[in-house]
Design an enzyme around this catalytic site. Structure first.
Site: not given
Ligand code: AMP
Length: 282
Positions: A151, A30, A33-37, A186
């Protein structure tokens, strides 16, 4: 990196890649974006010849009164991160492109799975997630799609949906990326004030306390004992309000009595007005 705003542009490009025998990975996001994405894109780039990321704040997964309007958006910054991590195409559709006038077809997982955990306070959330992810799967037709374990319920629901509908796409779950103090990264962390950011550490503190309790026992630990410990850790933080802390089977998402291998311990906690989630699997 190609920036595509229409379904037909994506289809045409993927068709050309496929004609060259290339494999395709999809990373749905969505934005903000951060290091998780970024870690999902890195994993996709390592395993697939081409990577498509989608950046779309999906209205159908937000209920009335949730943060759809205020959800952070910074597409330029998103593109910098995506291109640095090896993304080949970003799909950035408008709401009208994804939900044209008269849109009426939804994908709904009719099992207890979507009623547990986040489903209790967000009853229509996973219908929106399954609908948009199905649509992205049909548009991009990836070989693999990458989702974060942060998630965990979403990941379990998507795996079930892919099995049920025969999408033939490998779903890859990637580890949660954390801040130095343990807070799961997040997009919603940007809502936190300095004091709230500090209070938010309590989610990870409760996780480490639970992990220590589980590691110290030779036997299966009763779930109630672990959850009680986590509740007491979170409740000690005045700014925190528990939505849920539960122990469930990581595949069925049904509650378990004893914590054992394959148990998912998940929590959602309000820090001020911001609802944060985290989890770990034993
Ligand atoms: P979102 O943009 O929040 O819908 O997340 C997009 C994707 O990134 C989803 O598959 C999330 O589970 C993943 N994601 C979000 N935050 C993290 C994180 N801290 N570490 C790993 N993956 C993440």
């Amino acid at each position: 990196m190609i920036i595509a705003e229409t379904i037909s542009e994506v289809r045409e490009q993927v068709r050309a890649w496929r004609a060259d025998g290339l494999t395709v990975g999809l990373v749905p996001t969505m934005g903000a974006l951060h290091e998780g994405h970024a870690s999902l894109v890195t994993a996709a780039a390592a395993q697939c010849d081409r990577v498509v990321a989608s950046v779309f704040v999906n209205p159908t997964q937000f209920a009335a009164g949730e943060d759809l309007e205020s959800y952070p958006r910074d597409f330029e910054h998103d593109c910098q991160i995506l291109s640095a991590k090896g993304c080949d195409m970003v799909f950035h559709p408008s709401v009208g492109e994804m939900y044209p006038d008269g849109f009426a077809t939804y994908v709904n997982l009719e099992s207890e799975m979507t009623a547990q955990l986040c489903g209790k306070s967000r009853p229509s959330h996973f219908r929106g997630v399954c609908t948009v992810v199905s649509k992205l799967f049909n548009i991009v037709t990836p070989d693999r799609a990458y989702f974060g374990q942060k998630d965990a319920q979403q990941l379990a629901v998507i795996k079930q949906m892919v099995r049920d509908l025969g999408f033939g796409i490998e779903i890859v779950g990637c580890p949660t990326v954390r801040e130095e103090d343990g807070l799961a990264k997040s997009s919603r962390n940007t809502y936190l004030s300095a004091e709230e950011r500090s209070a938010a550490r309590v989610l990870y503190s409760s996780i480490t306390a639970a992990q220590e309790m589980i590691a110290a026992s030779d036997d299966e630990v009763p779930a109630d004992e672990v959850l009680e410990l986590m509740r007491s850790v979170v409740s000690a933080e005045p700014a925190a309000k528990i939505d849920y802390i539960e122990a469930v089977d990581s595949i069925s998402l049904m509650p378990v009595e004893y914590v054992k291998k394959g148990t998912l311990i998940a929590l959602a906690v309000y820090i001020g007005k911001t609802r944060l989630i985290d989890n770990f699997t034993v």
